[in-house]
Design a protein around this motif. Structure first.
Motif, PDB file in Angstrom:
ATOM      1  N   ASP A   1      -5.523  15.902   0.534  1.00  0.00           N
ATOM      2  CA  ASP A   1      -4.886  16.584  -0.593  1.00  0.00           C
ATOM      3  C   ASP A   1      -4.037  15.638  -1.434  1.00  0.00           C
ATOM      4  OD1 ASP A   1      -2.526  16.265   0.843  1.00  0.00           O
ATOM      5  OD2 ASP A   1      -2.527  18.316   1.585  1.00  0.00           O
TER       6      ASP A   1
ATOM      7  N   ARG B   1      -9.063  13.401  -7.087  1.00  0.00           N
ATOM      8  CA  ARG B   1      -9.247  14.486  -8.040  1.00  0.00           C
ATOM      9  C   ARG B   1     -10.669  14.451  -8.548  1.00  0.00           C
ATOM     10  NH1 ARG B   1      -3.793  15.795  -9.996  1.00  0.00           N
ATOM     11  NH2 ARG B   1      -4.803  17.254 -11.394  1.00  0.00           N
TER      12      ARG B   1
ATOM     13  N   ARG C   1      -9.337   7.182  -2.454  1.00  0.00           N
ATOM     14  CA  ARG C   1      -8.089   7.390  -1.748  1.00  0.00           C
ATOM     15  C   ARG C   1      -6.993   6.605  -2.449  1.00  0.00           C
ATOM     16  NH1 ARG C   1      -8.013   2.529   0.604  1.00  0.00           N
ATOM     17  NH2 ARG C   1     -10.045   1.588   0.900  1.00  0.00           N
ATOM     18  N   VAL C   2      -5.764   6.882  -2.093  1.00  0.00           N
ATOM     19  CA  VAL C   2      -4.642   6.205  -2.736  1.00  0.00           C
ATOM     20  C   VAL C   2      -4.625   4.742  -2.328  1.00  0.00           C
ATOM     21  CG1 VAL C   2      -2.177   6.219  -3.174  1.00  0.00           C
ATOM     22  CG2 VAL C   2      -3.358   8.347  -2.748  1.00  0.00           C
ATOM     23  N   CYS C   3      -3.971   4.399  -1.274  1.00  0.00           N
ATOM     24  CA  CYS C   3      -3.935   3.008  -0.821  1.00  0.00           C
ATOM     25  C   CYS C   3      -3.842   2.997   0.674  1.00  0.00           C
ATOM     26  CB  CYS C   3      -2.685   2.293  -1.356  1.00  0.00           C
ATOM     27  SG  CYS C   3      -2.723   2.041  -3.116  1.00  0.00           S
TER      28      CYS C   3
ATOM     29  N   ASN D   1     -11.380   0.319  -9.637  1.00  0.00           N
ATOM     30  CA  ASN D   1     -11.139   1.663  -9.124  1.00  0.00           C
ATOM     31  C   ASN D   1      -9.660   1.977  -9.240  1.00  0.00           C
ATOM     32  OD1 ASN D   1     -13.266   3.217  -8.310  1.00  0.00           O
ATOM     33  ND2 ASN D   1     -13.569   2.053  -6.432  1.00  0.00           N
ATOM     34  N   ALA D   2      -9.237   2.301 -10.404  1.00  0.00           N
ATOM     35  CA  ALA D   2      -7.805   2.471 -10.627  1.00  0.00           C
ATOM     36  C   ALA D   2      -7.285   3.714  -9.938  1.00  0.00           C
ATOM     37  CB  ALA D   2      -7.533   2.562 -12.121  1.00  0.00           C
ATOM     38  N   THR D   3      -6.078   3.619  -9.410  1.00  0.00           N
ATOM     39  CA  THR D   3      -5.369   4.826  -9.014  1.00  0.00           C
ATOM     40  C   THR D   3      -4.379   5.083 -10.129  1.00  0.00           C
ATOM     41  OG1 THR D   3      -3.710   3.507  -7.886  1.00  0.00           O
ATOM     42  CG2 THR D   3      -5.527   4.350  -6.575  1.00  0.00           C
TER      43      THR D   3
ATOM     44  N   GLU E   1       1.971  15.590 -12.858  1.00  0.00           N
ATOM     45  CA  GLU E   1       2.637  16.165 -11.689  1.00  0.00           C
ATOM     46  C   GLU E   1       3.737  15.251 -11.178  1.00  0.00           C
ATOM     47  OE1 GLU E   1      -1.324  18.520 -10.124  1.00  0.00           O
ATOM     48  OE2 GLU E   1      -0.210  17.228  -8.733  1.00  0.00           O
TER      49      GLU E   1
ATOM     50  N   GLU F   1      -4.161   3.520   4.699  1.00  0.00           N
ATOM     51  CA  GLU F   1      -4.128   4.769   5.457  1.00  0.00           C
ATOM     52  C   GLU F   1      -2.838   5.487   5.188  1.00  0.00           C
ATOM     53  OE1 GLU F   1      -6.099   2.073   8.819  1.00  0.00           O
ATOM     54  OE2 GLU F   1      -4.773   3.631   9.528  1.00  0.00           O
ATOM     55  N   LEU F   2      -2.883   6.763   5.257  1.00  0.00           N
ATOM     56  CA  LEU F   2      -1.683   7.551   5.031  1.00  0.00           C
ATOM     57  C   LEU F   2      -1.471   8.442   6.229  1.00  0.00           C
ATOM     58  CD1 LEU F   2      -2.907   8.311   1.498  1.00  0.00           C
ATOM     59  CD2 LEU F   2      -0.790   7.123   1.909  1.00  0.00           C
ATOM     60  N   ASP F   3      -0.331   8.321   6.855  1.00  0.00           N
ATOM     61  CA  ASP F   3      -0.081   9.182   7.999  1.00  0.00           C
ATOM     62  C   ASP F   3       1.228   9.921   7.771  1.00  0.00           C
ATOM     63  OD1 ASP F   3       1.765   7.223   8.212  1.00  0.00           O
ATOM     64  OD2 ASP F   3       1.006   6.383  10.068  1.00  0.00           O
TER      65      ASP F   3
ATOM     66  N   PHE G   1       0.889  13.342   6.005  1.00  0.00           N
ATOM     67  CA  PHE G   1       0.401  13.355   4.635  1.00  0.00           C
ATOM     68  C   PHE G   1      -1.116  13.254   4.694  1.00  0.00           C
ATOM     69  CE2 PHE G   1      -0.700  12.647   0.568  1.00  0.00           C
ATOM     70  CZ  PHE G   1      -0.537  11.394   0.008  1.00  0.00           C
TER      71      PHE G   1
ATOM     72  N   SER H   1      -2.998  13.481  -4.389  1.00  0.00           N
ATOM     73  CA  SER H   1      -3.283  13.765  -5.793  1.00  0.00           C
ATOM     74  C   SER H   1      -4.245  12.769  -6.391  1.00  0.00           C
ATOM     75  CB  SER H   1      -1.984  13.768  -6.585  1.00  0.00           C
ATOM     76  OG  SER H   1      -1.364  12.508  -6.426  1.00  0.00           O
TER      77      SER H   1
ATOM     78  N   ASP I   1       1.139  10.398  -7.487  1.00  0.00           N
ATOM     79  CA  ASP I   1       2.032  11.544  -7.687  1.00  0.00           C
ATOM     80  C   ASP I   1       2.798  11.860  -6.405  1.00  0.00           C
ATOM     81  OD1 ASP I   1      -0.308  13.246  -9.895  1.00  0.00           O
ATOM     82  OD2 ASP I   1       1.405  11.958 -10.366  1.00  0.00           O
ATOM     83  N   LYS I   2       2.123  11.710  -5.278  1.00  0.00           N
ATOM     84  CA  LYS I   2       2.794  12.020  -4.007  1.00  0.00           C
ATOM     85  C   LYS I   2       3.958  11.050  -3.768  1.00  0.00           C
ATOM     86  CE  LYS I   2       1.217  15.407  -1.327  1.00  0.00           C
ATOM     87  NZ  LYS I   2       0.727  16.380  -2.280  1.00  0.00           N
TER      88      LYS I   2
ATOM     89  N   PRO J   1       0.832  -1.205   0.000  1.00  0.00           N
ATOM     90  CA  PRO J   1       0.000   0.000   0.000  1.00  0.00           C
ATOM     91  C   PRO J   1       0.866   1.254   0.000  1.00  0.00           C
ATOM     92  CG  PRO J   1       0.098  -0.960   2.189  1.00  0.00           C
ATOM     93  CD  PRO J   1       0.910  -1.843   1.303  1.00  0.00           C
ATOM     94  N   GLY J   2       0.261   2.352  -0.365  1.00  0.00           N
ATOM     95  CA  GLY J   2       0.979   3.601  -0.520  1.00  0.00           C
ATOM     96  C   GLY J   2       1.833   3.971   0.669  1.00  0.00           C
ATOM     97  N   LYS J   3       1.302   3.765   1.861  1.00  0.00           N
ATOM     98  CA  LYS J   3       2.022   4.149   3.074  1.00  0.00           C
ATOM     99  C   LYS J   3       3.353   3.412   3.186  1.00  0.00           C
ATOM    100  CE  LYS J   3       0.571   2.487   7.104  1.00  0.00           C
ATOM    101  NZ  LYS J   3      -0.106   2.300   8.415  1.00  0.00           N
TER     102      LYS J   3
ATOM    103  N   CYS K   1      -0.036   2.768  -8.240  1.00  0.00           N
ATOM    104  CA  CYS K   1      -0.556   2.999  -6.870  1.00  0.00           C
ATOM    105  C   CYS K   1       0.345   3.967  -6.131  1.00  0.00           C
ATOM    106  CB  CYS K   1      -0.528   1.746  -5.996  1.00  0.00           C
ATOM    107  SG  CYS K   1      -1.284   0.327  -6.686  1.00  0.00           S
TER     108      CYS K   1
ATOM    109  N   ILE L   1     -11.824   9.592  -7.252  1.00  0.00           N
ATOM    110  CA  ILE L   1     -11.128   8.438  -6.705  1.00  0.00           C
ATOM    111  C   ILE L   1     -11.065   8.622  -5.205  1.00  0.00           C
ATOM    112  CG2 ILE L   1      -9.038   7.071  -6.883  1.00  0.00           C
ATOM    113  CD1 ILE L   1     -10.550   7.515  -9.520  1.00  0.00           C
TER     114      ILE L   1
END
Lengths: 573, 186
Positions: free
Chosen positions: B51, B56, B38-40, A351-353, A358, B42-44, B47, B53, A323-324, A298-300, A320, B36
């Motif tokens: 906001d 959107r 959320r990204v994936c 539900n694609a990310t 950017e 939880e984000l801590d 961050f 990206s 941009d961040k 996951p992103g985190k 996934c 969309i």
């Protein structure tokens, strides 16, 4: 140089390794041609139908290493029908017949059968290295033959092949006396393997530097392998699922804290998130990281990991990352040279990310050494591409795939001509380019004008007119491969500069505006080209009217004449 | 700029040959402008997901029109992801079914949206209108006839709350809120 005896010249040539340079050398004079051909041991045949195996072996009798490429590139995306061709068997048969001392065989996009592998295994006693990329047609039985017979095998590298897995014991087939393995990659195999056999193989391979496992190899085995092989530098993890309270996990964590020599990491086909911290110590030493098959990150977690990768030069991830996430990469990975961002949802039905312009701009400003890019994104803008071009003038490979292939500049709704134009203008060393989005003839004018080192161009769903294709054919002096799909180019574009095709390896055109008449004309005027019309749907009549539209056309220069193994639906005009 | 004819139908995505006018587009076009979430996960760490990206509202989702060979991804890679989907491993979210004894239908929740057990149990109690008792390591849940249980990867039915949260989200395949009279344990 002609005052030196041949042996001296040969000795000098020994230091020339690049195929391009050797090709140039052989053109200088007859003497050099003769000396060069006897001293060349590494041969690349970029299109297996461009020349017959007999002629290759006749010219290079001392060949030890052969790299063959078969199907056109768009075969990777299902645009080339299954039985089009690209069979390796005739090549191996010929090498065997001539008693060539083959040591290395590298194949890309070819049909490889178990028979072929068996023939390789049994014919070449010094065989050392087999690398198969994006091939198909074989099973684990063929691998068993290689394992059993190639006593001095150093490398078995299987990259993204479709292999029928008979769940046999192919790993067992490596003989006890085979201790020479340096690289083993079976990540693309789908089935189970004999774990004990794998461990024994690793234990008796002191030179093993690179090991890439498939998803069936559990973390317990990985741990034992790592203990057994401290010299490993490149690891592809299979499954990374375990109980974080188990002894294995604790031992693995302790072990990985000390493995500073690991430079390359990939795999993680499945993963327990809770186990991620075990691998943190590896990241600060990594040069190469491929997480593009690990959807469970996951992103985190990804962000935590990327912050540690200060030495990273090559990164393959899924979108996934967002941009961040790319901003984190830009901040942390200053040595980055190659980035590939793949779509996590290639079928586009979830539900694609995704990433946008950017992320790319962030990367370009943070990673000045970036020279190779493959970027699947949801949108792009001219302004972003112009900024990227300014930040990174060193691109050698630039491939941009917008998921909606005719999408214009997301901010201005203009075509993306100016953006790509900036890229080709700034990146003087650009060799490979793939473009997408809403494009007109203008972008091709820029490409023809500026992309003087461009060797390969991929175009899809571009707009404009025949002029677009002509700008490229007439302007790009070093163009080697041109592949076009779903563009409005017709016979006028195809026939304007027919001599150009003899200076190139190949041209692919599908779903354009080409007619039977145009193809016939091309075939007639250029006898040393194979003009293949691929009648996949059976719509065309071979003797029919000139104005029938040809959906798939593949043109390539050849010294071998029309091929004899073409299926019914492929017509060489 | 608004007056420029963008020749949109010339660039219209279709499977037919250029010049023909019978688009044979399979698949369906998704709603444009869908945001969309959320990204994936939880984000801590400072961050703020709001906001991110990935959230959107203004970006239209890629069209769901299925075009052969687009996006240009090797079939090997596509097949790998299909395999993952079949096995229920989604990259960003752990969706599990929740059943309650006596309830007419099941619900589905995403375990990744919860921070921990109390968060999850609060939501379940709200969803199914029941109350769990006090949890203790020794005795399980006391004080209510409802007990939250889950099926793990080995197929065993376990009591919710015994293992660390992160381990639970990795192991849980489905949830069942049992009524005490069904609970066969001593």
């Amino acid at each position: 140089m002609n005052y030196f005896p041949d042996e001296v010249i040969e000795h000098v040539f020994h230091f020339v390794n690049s195929n391009k340079d050797r090709n140039s050398i052989s053109l200088v004079c007859k003497l050099w041609y003769r000396i060069e051909r006897f001293s060349r041991s590494r041969v690349l045949v970029g299109n297996c139908y461009a020349i017959t195996p007999e002629r290759v072996i006749a010219r290079f009798p001392c060949l030890k290493s052969l790299f063959l490429k078969g199907k056109p590139h768009f075969a990777d995306f299902n645009l080339v029908p299954q039985d089009w061709g690209g069979y390796v068997y005739p090549w191996i048969k010929c090498l065997e017949k001539n008693r060539t001392n083959l040591e290395e065989l590298r194949l890309k996009r070819m049909i490889v059968t178990d028979d072929s592998l068996e023939l390789v295994a049994k014919s070449f006693s010094n065989f050392k290295s087999l690398v198969l990329v994006s091939c198909e047609g074989f099973t684990t039985d063929g691998l068993a033959a290689i394992a059993a017979n190639c006593r001095f095998l150093r490398e078995l590298d299987l990259q993204e092949n479709e292999i029928e897995d008979h769940r046999g014991q192919w790993l067992n087939c490596f003989s006890e006396s085979c201790t020479s393995l340096v690289a083993l990659n079976f990540a693309c195999l789908k089935g189970d393997i004999n774990l004990a056999a794998l461990e024994r193989l690793v234990a008796r391979s002191p030179n093993l530097k690179s090991l890439r496992l498939n998803r069936s190899v559990p973390v317990e085995t990985l741990h034992r392998i790592l203990v057994q092989a401290p010299q490993l530098v490149d690891i592809g993890v299979g499954s990374f699922v375990c109980d974080p309270e188990s002894e294995t996990f604790l031992k693995l964590t302790a072990l990985l804290q000390k493995r500073h020599s690991i430079r390359s990491l990939s795999g993680f086909f499945e993963m327990t998130l809770y186990c991620a911290p075990a691998i943190y110590p590896l990241f600060s030493n990594l040069i190469s990281l491929n997480l593009s098959y690990a959807p469970a990150f996951p992103g985190k977690e990804l962000i935590k990991i990327l912050q540690l990768c200060g030495k990273l030069q090559k990164l393959w991830v899924l979108d996934c990352i967002g941009d961040k996430g790319l901003e984190i990469v830009a901040y942390s990975c200053k040595e980055l040279q190659e980035l590939r961002v793949f779509p996590s949802d290639p079928d586009g039905d979830g539900n694609a990310t995704f990433v946008t312009e950017e992320g790319l701009v962030a990367i370009s400003s943070g990673c000045p050494k970036l020279n190779s890019l493959l970027y699947f994104c949801a949108q792009m803008t001219n302004a972003a591409l112009i900024t990227v071009a300014r930040n990174c003038p060193n691109f050698i490979r630039f491939r941009l795939c917008i998921l909606d292939p005719t999408k214009p500049d997301a901010a201005t709704l203009q075509p993306l001509d100016e953006g790509f134009g900036a890229i080709v203008q700034a990146c003087k060393g650009l060799r490979r380019l793939s473009i997408s989005g809403h494009l007109t003839d203008q972008v091709f004018q820029y490409i023809g004008m500026h992309a003087k080192n461009l060797e390969m161009l991929s175009v899809a769903f571009a707009g404009g007119s025949d002029k677009g294709m002509l700008h490229v054919l007439n302007g790009c002096e070093k163009l080697n491969k041109l592949e076009i799909r779903d563009c409005p180019y017709g016979d006028g574009a195809l026939l304007n500069n027919v001599r150009k095709y003899e200076t190139m390896r190949s041209l692919w055109m599908s779903s354009c505006n080409i007619s039977m008449g145009g193809c016939r004309m091309l075939a007639k005027s250029m006898p040393r080209l194979n003009v293949e019309v691929i009648n996949e749907n059976g719509d065309l009549n071979r003797d029919g009217d000139d104005d029938q539209l040809v959906d798939k056309l593949f043109v390539y220069r050849t010294l071998a004449g029309p091929r004899t193994d073409a299926p019914d639906f492929v017509w060489t005009l | 700029m608004a007056s420029v004819d963008l020749h949109l139908d010339a660039t219209e995505l279709r499977l037919g040959l250029p010049g023909t006018s019978s688009p044979e587009i399979e698949g369906r076009k998704g709603p444009v402008g869908r945001s969309i979430k959320r990204v994936c996960g939880e984000l801590d760490d400072g961050f703020d997901p709001k906001d991110a990206s990935a959230v959107r509202e203004d970006v239209p989702r890629p069209s769901k029109t299925q075009v052969v060979g687009w996006p240009p991804v090797r079939s090997y890679r596509k097949n790998c992801f299909r395999l993952n989907k079949l096995e229920g491993e989604s990259g960003c979210g752990v969706l599990v079914k929740v059943s309650m004894d006596g309830a007419p239908y099941l619900r589905k929740i995403d375990l990744m949206t919860y921070k921990g057990y109390s968060d999850l149990l609060d939501d379940l109690q709200d969803m199914f209108k029941f109350k769990v008792g006090e949890y203790s390591e020794r005795d399980g849940y006391n004080g209510s006839e409802f007990v939250p249980t889950y099926e793990d990867k080995d197929g065993d039915w376990m009591l919710v709350g015994d293992v660390p949260w992160n381990m639970f989200t990795g192991a849980c395949k489905r949830l069942r809120i049992m009524k005490r009279s069904d609970d066969r344990r001593p």
